[in-house]
Design an enzyme around this catalytic site. Structure first.
Site, PDB file in Angstrom:
ATOM      1  N   LYS A  84      -3.394  -3.110   8.382  1.00  0.00           N
ATOM      2  CA  LYS A  84      -3.502  -4.840   8.517  1.00  0.00           C
ATOM      3  C   LYS A  84      -2.548  -5.209   7.462  1.00  0.00           C
ATOM      4  O   LYS A  84      -2.186  -4.317   6.583  1.00  0.00           O
ATOM      5  CB  LYS A  84      -4.842  -5.386   8.140  1.00  0.00           C
ATOM      6  N   TYR A  99       1.255   0.544  14.727  1.00  0.00           N
ATOM      7  CA  TYR A  99       0.080   0.117  13.867  1.00  0.00           C
ATOM      8  C   TYR A  99       0.614   0.671  12.328  1.00  0.00           C
ATOM      9  O   TYR A  99       0.783   1.742  12.389  1.00  0.00           O
ATOM     10  CB  TYR A  99      -1.321   0.824  14.076  1.00  0.00           C
ATOM     11  N   ASP A 122       0.994  -1.114  -0.098  1.00  0.00           N
ATOM     12  CA  ASP A 122       0.037  -0.057  -0.028  1.00  0.00           C
ATOM     13  C   ASP A 122       0.930   1.159   0.015  1.00  0.00           C
ATOM     14  O   ASP A 122       1.542   1.370   0.916  1.00  0.00           O
ATOM     15  CB  ASP A 122      -0.903  -0.100   1.403  1.00  0.00           C
TER      16      ASP A 122
HETATM   17  C1  F6R Z   1      -7.767  -0.668   7.696  1.00  0.00           C
HETATM   18  C2  F6R Z   1      -7.609   0.818   7.107  1.00  0.00           C
HETATM   19  C3  F6R Z   1      -8.642   1.826   7.586  1.00  0.00           C
HETATM   20  C4  F6R Z   1      -7.944   2.870   8.466  1.00  0.00           C
HETATM   21  C5  F6R Z   1      -8.918   4.063   8.745  1.00  0.00           C
HETATM   22  C6  F6R Z   1      -8.272   4.886   9.649  1.00  0.00           C
HETATM   23  O1  F6R Z   1      -6.879  -1.219   7.136  1.00  0.00           O
HETATM   24  O2  F6R Z   1      -6.847   1.067   6.278  1.00  0.00           O
HETATM   25  O3  F6R Z   1      -9.881   1.407   8.176  1.00  0.00           O
HETATM   26  O4  F6R Z   1      -7.506   2.405   9.587  1.00  0.00           O
HETATM   27  O5  F6R Z   1      -9.560   4.710   7.308  1.00  0.00           O
HETATM   28  O6  F6R Z   1      -7.128   5.628   8.919  1.00  0.00           O
HETATM   29  P1  F6R Z   1      -6.448   6.695   9.545  1.00  0.00           P
HETATM   30  O7  F6R Z   1      -5.574   6.276  10.917  1.00  0.00           O
HETATM   31  O8  F6R Z   1      -5.369   6.506   8.664  1.00  0.00           O
HETATM   32  O9  F6R Z   1      -7.169   7.859   9.553  1.00  0.00           O
HETATM   33 MG    MG Z   2      -4.521  -2.515   2.270  1.00  0.00          MG
HETATM   34 MG    MG Z   3      -3.994   0.490   3.806  1.00  0.00          MG
END
Ligand code: F6R
Ligand code: MG
Ligand code: MG
Length: 375
Positions: free
Chosen positions: A233, A230, A11
């Protein structure tokens, strides 16, 4: 002919949140591989699943080859540059190290590789999942390779009937690769005992016991073990050889009809059903649901056919409807019980602070004194 199939995915940024990469980033990765891979690769294929870009390459340099891994790493770097210029969200997110050190394993991108003696008509499947973890493939692999309810070949082909060797990794162990080898059918209960725990034990590879050939390879990265925090995933990929001495394509696809619940979904912190989707699908509802795509190929002297989209069929529309229903049902209970992951698996630390603050406010009630003379 000995050929290596290397799939590497990352990603490196996406449009409008964590839903899909931009056309320009994809094009940058494609052009980079076309230009710098020309003397190195037999062929390649670029795709995306949710916010992840996957580079599938064929060559003769073997697994974990520094040149091949560096090519993918540099292509992702070039893509990240464009992602930054476009202001994409999470640009370069999975490139966790600053400089390349011989192998992308442990640097953020997910890797699955097969080195094979190419059969005259070699068929294989490339799976890519988003908003979930490598253990998401445990159940489908278990069912496709050990259960005649999904794999009729286990009863109908004497070669498949000899069973398969599973190599399973303990992904919680961070000091090295802690693995175990178990054989089906004799040890299926032991295999199941490990594979029920998707978060800790992950199928890394499967070999045919009849021919000793490598049948399947899964990426086993745990990003938060690499980064110590974190990072999203792990969004696993996998390569599975099919037909003849391996399960047929339809037998490998069969368990995906279940839409089993996997960890991931919103903020990598929930359980949701795994939805089989068409190639190059994006993410939507509650940053999910967790999705898996499958590109089917034939390969000859390292040259790939065009990809056949294995989940692009009316049958899978029916499955997608059922999986949507399962997603809707579990989401109705929000944060409660099995809808959200256990404390140790939550991918965000905010709740730790809440718990710390609340901990101070807890009181232990004084026990009432027993009345004298009471029996
Ligand atoms: C799960 C994922 C999303 C982010 C969520 C919050 O793998 O990529 O669910 O965790 O959109 O993202 P942030 O913390 O970047 O605002
Ligand atoms: Mg992804
Ligand atoms: Mg991602």
């Amino acid at each position: 002919m000995k050929i290596t199939i290397s799939a590497i995915k990352a990603d490196i940024g996406s449009i409008g949140g964590h839903i899909k990469p931009s056309a320009r980033v994809l094009e940058t990765v494609r052009e980079f591989i076309a230009e710098y891979g020309s003397g190195l690769l037999k062929d390649f294929y670029i795709s995306y699943t949710g916010d992840d870009i996957a580079i599938l390459m064929t060559h003769t340099l073997g697994k974990e080859n520094a040149k091949i891994h560096k090519l993918a790493w540099d292509a992702f770097k070039a893509g990240t540059q464009v992602a930054k210029e476009q202001g994409l969200y999470g640009a370069g997110q999975d490139l966790l190290k600053d400089s390349f050190s011989g192998n992308v394993k442990g640097m953020g991108p997910a890797v699955a590789e097969l080195e094979i003696e190419e059969r005259p008509n070699e068929a294989f499947l490339f799976f890519a999942a988003d908003k979930t973890e490598p253990g998401a493939y445990n159940l489908p692999l278990y069912l496709a390779f050990t259960d005649p309810m999904h794999c009729a070949g286990l009863l109908l082909s004497s070669s498949l009937g000899k069973g398969f060797k599973f190599t399973i990794m303990d992904v919680e162990y961070t000091k090295g690769d802690r693995v175990i080898e178990l054989n089906s059918p004799e040890e299926i209960y032991h295999i199941a005992a490990l594979l029920r725990d998707n978060n800790r034990f992950v199928v890394e590879s499967i070999h045919s016991r009849a021919t000793k050939d490598h049948a399947a390879s899964v990426s086993t990265t745990r990003l938060h073990n690499i980064a110590g925090k974190y990072t999203g995933k792990d969004d696993p990929i996998m390569l599975v050889r099919v037909q003849k001495d391996f399960p047929a394509t339809g037998e490998v696809l069969s368990p995906f009809t279940i839409g089993h619940y996997v960890a991931g979904f919103m903020r990598g912190s929930h359980n949701g059903p795994l939805m089989p989707v068409k190639l190059n699908s994006s993410i939507s509802y509650f940053d999910g649901p967790p999705v898996v795509s499958c590109a089917a190929f034939c390969i000859h002297e390292g040259k790939l056919t065009e990809a056949a989209d294995a989940f692009d069929h009316p049958y899978w529309d029916f499955v997608r409807k059922n999986v949507s229903r399962k997603a809707y049902e579990i989401r109705r209970q929000g944060f409660s019980g099995p809808a959200m992951l256990p404390y140790s698996e939550l991918e965000y630390g905010g709740i730790v602070e809440i718990m710390k603050a609340l901990d101070k406010k807890f009181v232990v009630r004084a026990e009432k004194k027993e009345k004298r003379g009471r029996k």
